[in-house]
Design a protein around this motif. Structure first.
Motif, short mmCIF file in Angstrom:
data_model
loop_
_atom_site.label_atom_id
_atom_site.label_comp_id
_atom_site.label_asym_id
_atom_site.label_seq_id
_atom_site.Cartn_x
_atom_site.Cartn_y
_atom_site.Cartn_z
N GLU A 1 0.96 -1.00 0.25
CA GLU A 1 -0.31 -0.03 0.34
C GLU A 1 0.72 1.42 0.34
OE1 GLU A 1 -3.90 -0.29 0.16
OE2 GLU A 1 -2.60 -1.87 -0.85
N ALA A 2 2.16 1.16 0.50
CA ALA A 2 2.58 2.48 0.61
C ALA A 2 3.34 2.15 -0.80
CB ALA A 2 3.79 2.30 1.74
N ASP A 3 3.97 1.33 -1.63
CA ASP A 3 4.23 1.52 -3.05
C ASP A 3 3.30 2.52 -3.31
OD1 ASP A 3 6.97 0.21 -2.05
OD2 ASP A 3 6.05 -1.86 -3.06
N ASN B 1 15.69 -3.85 9.74
CA ASN B 1 15.77 -3.92 8.37
C ASN B 1 14.65 -3.52 7.78
OD1 ASN B 1 18.36 -3.65 8.99
ND2 ASN B 1 18.52 -5.92 9.12
N GLU B 2 13.52 -3.85 7.60
CA GLU B 2 11.99 -3.43 7.14
C GLU B 2 11.56 -2.31 7.50
OE1 GLU B 2 9.68 -6.83 7.51
OE2 GLU B 2 10.81 -7.68 5.84
N TYR B 3 10.82 -1.36 5.85
CA TYR B 3 10.50 -0.27 6.54
C TYR B 3 8.71 -0.61 6.62
CZ TYR B 3 14.16 2.37 3.92
OH TYR B 3 15.05 2.53 4.31
N HIS B 4 8.14 -0.06 8.08
CA HIS B 4 6.75 -0.44 7.64
C HIS B 4 5.96 1.05 7.29
CE1 HIS B 4 7.85 -3.93 9.76
NE2 HIS B 4 9.29 -3.22 10.15
N VAL B 5 6.31 1.52 6.90
CA VAL B 5 5.34 2.67 5.93
C VAL B 5 3.71 2.20 5.76
CG1 VAL B 5 5.07 4.29 4.63
CG2 VAL B 5 7.20 3.41 4.75
N SER B 6 3.27 1.18 5.05
CA SER B 6 1.85 1.11 4.75
C SER B 6 0.90 0.72 6.22
CB SER B 6 1.72 -0.35 4.48
OG SER B 6 2.57 -0.69 3.53
N GLU B 7 1.87 0.34 7.06
CA GLU B 7 1.07 0.41 8.56
C GLU B 7 0.81 1.73 9.00
OE1 GLU B 7 2.39 -1.38 12.89
OE2 GLU B 7 3.40 -2.68 11.98
N VAL C 1 -6.00 0.17 2.32
CA VAL C 1 -5.04 2.18 2.79
C VAL C 1 -5.43 2.87 1.48
CG1 VAL C 1 -3.00 3.09 3.58
CG2 VAL C 1 -4.12 0.84 4.54
N TYR C 2 -4.44 2.17 0.33
CA TYR C 2 -4.10 3.29 -0.39
C TYR C 2 -5.32 3.47 -1.21
CZ TYR C 2 -3.32 5.15 -5.96
OH TYR C 2 -3.75 5.21 -6.57
#
Length: 839
Positions: free
Chosen positions: A216-218, A252-258, A277-278
């Motif tokens: 969703e962040a992408d 080492n992971e991004y949690h932008v969607s959350e 979310v998007y």
């Protein structure tokens, strides 16, 4: 749109002396893993062995011009990068002499110059030297692959996949000549767009690409950056988006969607489904008419709070300690409340001490509910609105902590704050050994360390098995233990085996086994030598029988009540707000009045304020939205909705539309469950229906009952003719359920109800003319049991509080209705009064 799609070999996209394929900054990093690469390599091998002409490898969408200029890759970077890595792996093996080509024209240097690098740019540190130009971190890793292995970026997916391809090539399943020939027959559809003429975002959304799904962040990153000019994309990415990624990084992971889901939850007061979310973000931006920069600035601000929360690095050590404990509990449901709370604090509206106190109340609320077996997934709505609800009252009180505590304490039904009695009973009686692992880590850490500054790292110790949970009375009783426990050893074992009172911490579990208590206590590294505070009571015991278990249980209960206290509040709002629940909340809505509802963000008023009115209105709205599913149900595909919808008038049915009749002669519980089934059938998220209910008066404030002893009165005077308490509140306008509960508690305390009559009402037969549910008025509990030991659907019809009468623990039937309810087969006020008067 002026776009064209052409089938071409993928390697041709790298051809041309000035070709540069640029991955825009808004694109995600290279995400393909070894299984994706394995699939590609296997396909190439199969193509050679099966003598197939070509293999289709999906589509590439690029924008910018023809192949003689720099092209931006809108979609397909995973495929392009993977093939580029495969060609590079082959070239380097040829250069190093680890493989040899049969064809003398297959020269590594020529392939490199034709398809991998731009010869006219000599500087290898310049990204323009390379025909593929990934986003920042990927670009660094890719350039290193052209140098010595000692310089490779080991944690990069590009490095991992490059090495995988080298290993596969060295297995020589096919020759390097045939591999290069197969790569040249790998076909993609090249979709070429023109800047300013084609809507890249619209095309991107419509693609059905294979490979690794976009997060969703992408999608959000692409949405906010894609249609900006290239220089502005770079600026916004570095200034806003990348800081958001770094602030949400963990493991080492991004949690932008959350993070963005939590951001939207407190902004919209409703949690979007993770897969939407998007869509919800896009609607939010468009409806609020926000500029790209404005929303990115706000996201950066809240992502900084996210980092403080996630890493327990706020400006206050006291707050950080609470954050660490909440993190151990893994209760992400609270984040939509804590994020705006941090903003409120750091904007100067409240102090760090107030934040710590509030987080302590939240901690008690969450943990008490966990121990009492209450599901925290019902709290999404509560924490989505808790902050916004609190702002409604800030002009009525200077004590913000009091406002939050009031809001938590005022919750009812499935969201209620467990009382001291409920919590104390559960902490003493529940199976503490088989709780969720994280809950056990948290529980034993708090019990051991409490609020001491001299801490034992219990959580790390338990996670790495340095410390384990020890059964003081062992799980397998030896003859010595049976003798020590006495004749009733089996009952004692069954009752106390996995309860908290019988559990402690040790670093020497394996050496204890089922040894006698004296051996466990006095042996080397035994309880007498333990450094754990949890073993202090055990050290002072000479035996371990039910007497000691009861004493330790009481001690631990009092400790728990101190560590997880019931908060208090002196705040009372001038006007009590209605409570809002989603259809997806775990609520049975028994004995509550409805005020209004909203469906898909559209509010609906209820002139009569009845559940039937809401039920018909929602089903009618769904029919108007799309009549086909409902017609399908009526035609026979009913699944769980059998006999709920028909096409003709019938008793108990109400008309929804022409030829559509809904069964409405049912209680709230069934109405809610049928709506949930209908929403699932329609494929609509249950949270799209929000129900506003009128909060009930606090049941425990309606009456006060004092312990009854001989010669003393209960809350109501004893009827001098019969010794039976008079009915309370008979003429007052209170809920039937509250009326029944108050009078039953009064009856219990009076001691008037005979054991024979009590036992009769513990049976279905003895209660059938009263409860109308094929359920007894009193549900018997075995020692140590509570509602959680029985089927959820049955227990929804009983209050949680356990009573004791004539030595028997039991629950009281809760589903009582006013006499004006049209249904015959329900338990009504008048029938309870008749039964009571006939006692």
């Amino acid at each position: 749109m002026k776009m064209k799609g052409t089938a071409i070999p993928i390697y041709e996209m790298f051809d041309g002396s000035k070709t540069k394929l640029q991955i825009p900054v808004y694109q995600r990093n290279y995400d393909w893993k070894v299984p994706n690469c394995q699939q590609l390599f296997d396909d190439l091998v199969d193509m050679v062995k099966e003598d197939r002409d070509t293999h289709f490898f999906g589509s590439i969408v690029e924008i910018g011009g023809d192949y003689s200029s720099k092209l931006q890759i809108i979609d397909g970077q995973q495929r392009l990068t993977t093939v580029y890595l495969l060609i590079l792996a082959m070239v380097k093996l040829l250069e190093d002499g680890q493989i040899e080509a049969e064809d003398p024209d297959l020269v590594a240097e020529e392939i490199e110059e034709d398809y991998l690098i731009c010869r006219h740019v000599k500087d290898r540190e310049n990204i323009d030297h390379y025909k593929l130009q990934p986003v920042k971190h990927d670009a660094e890793a890719l350039m290193k692959l052209f140098g010595p292995e000692s310089d490779y970026v080991g944690e990069s997916n590009q490095t991992t996949n490059f090495k995988f391809f080298q290993d596969e090539i060295l297995k020589k399943r096919i020759s390097v000549d045939k591999l290069w020939d197969a790569i040249q027959r790998l076909i993609v559809i090249d979709i070429s767009l023109r800047q300013g003429e084609d809507d890249a975002q619209l095309i991107f959304e419509s693609l059905n690409s294979t490979g690794v799904d976009l997060t969703e962040a992408d999608k959000i990153r692409n949405f906010v950056l894609m249609n900006l000019p290239a220089d502005q994309q770079e600026d916004y990415y570095n200034k806003y988006w990348h800081p958001i990624e770094l602030n949400t990084e963990e493991g080492n992971e991004y949690h932008v969607s959350e993070f963005i889901r939590n951001y939207l939850t407190f902004k919209l007061k409703k949690a979007p489904a993770m897969g939407k979310v998007y869509q919800v973000f896009k609607q939010y931006i468009e409806q609020k008419k926000l500029t790209t920069e404005a929303v990115l600035q706000d996201l950066v601000k809240y992502s900084d709070y996210e980092k403080q929360i996630r890493n327990a690095q706020s400006p206050s050590d006291k707050v950080n300690e609470l954050l660490k404990r909440l993190d151990v509990l893994e209760v992400s449901v609270t984040r939509p409340f804590i994020l705006p709370l941090f903003d409120y604090w750091q904007e100067g509206n409240i102090t760090a001490d107030e934040v710590a106190t509030i987080l302590g109340s939240v901690e008690s609320y969450i943990f008490r509910r966990l121990i009492c077996g209450m599901q925290n997934n019902s709290l999404n709505k509560l924490f989505a609105t808790l902050f916004s609800d609190s702002l409604k009252y800030v002009d009525q009180s200077d004590n913000y902590v009091d406002i939050i505590n009031y809001l938590l304490l005022s919750k009812t039904e499935v969201s209620h704050f467990p009382t001291d009695d409920e919590f104390a009973e559960s902490i003493e009686t529940r199976d503490a050994y088989n709780m969720r692992q994280q809950t056990k880590y948290y529980l034993f850490d708090r019990l051991e360390n409490q609020d001491s500054l001299e801490r034992v790292n219990v959580i790390d110790g338990m996670q790495n098995n340095q410390y384990t949970i020890e059964h003081i009375m062992p799980q397998a009783l030896s003859s010595a233990w049976k003798k020590e426990l006495g004749d009733d050893y089996q009952a004692i074992y069954d009752r106390w085996d996995n309860r908290l009172a019988n559990l402690t911490l040790t670093a020497y579990n394996s050496s204890y086994s089922n040894k006698s208590f004296h051996e466990k206590k006095t042996a080397e590294n035994g309880f007498d030598h333990s450094g754990f505070r949890l073993n202090d009571f055990v050290k002072g015991c000479d035996q371990w029988t039910e007497k000691e278990l009861i004493e330790r249980s009481e001690l631990l209960k009092q400790t728990a009540l101190k560590l997880w206290p019931m908060p208090s509040s002196n705040f009372q709002p001038k006007v009590v707000e209605n409570e809002v629940y989603g259809l997806d909340d775990d609520n049975n809505y028994a004995n509550v009045k409805i005020a209004s509802y909203s469906l898909m963000n559209t509010p609906y008023k209820l002139p009569k304020r009845t559940w039937k009115e809401m039920y018909i209105g929602v089903v009618r709205a769904l029919y108007e939205l799309d009549p086909a599913p409902m017609r399908q149900l009526i035609a026979g595909d009913r699944t769980k909705l059998e006999k709920v919808l028909i096409d003709h008038p019938e008793n108990g049915f109400s008309q929804v539309a022409d030829g559509v009749y809904l069964y409405t002669s049912t209680d709230n519980w069934n109405k809610i469950h049928k709506l949930r089934d209908l929403f699932d059938f329609y494929g609509i998220d249950q949270s799209e229906l929000q129900i506003q209910i009128i909060p009930r008066k606090q049941e425990f404030k309606l009456y006060t009952i004092y312990p009854s002893k001989k010669g003393k009165h209960t809350a109501n005077d004893i009827n001098k003719d019969s010794g039976k308490p008079r009915l309370m509140f008979e003429s007052e306008n209170i809920k039937t359920g509250e009326f029944v509960r108050a009078n039953m508690e009064n009856l219990f305390l009076s001691g008037y109800l005979s054991k024979e009559k009590f036992e009769k009402m513990c049976t279905v037969e003895g209660s059938k003319n009263l409860t109308h549910r094929n359920l007894p008025l009193f549900w018997k509990l075995n020692q140590g049991e509570n509602k959680n030991n029985y089927h959820k659907n049955t227990m929804m019809r009983y209050w949680s509080k356990a009573y004791e009468y004539h030595g028997q623990h039991f629950l009281l039937f809760s589903q009582w209705y006013d006499d004006d309810n049209p249904r015959d087969n329900i338990s009504k006020r008048s029938e309870f009064i008749r039964w009571y008067n006939e006692l």
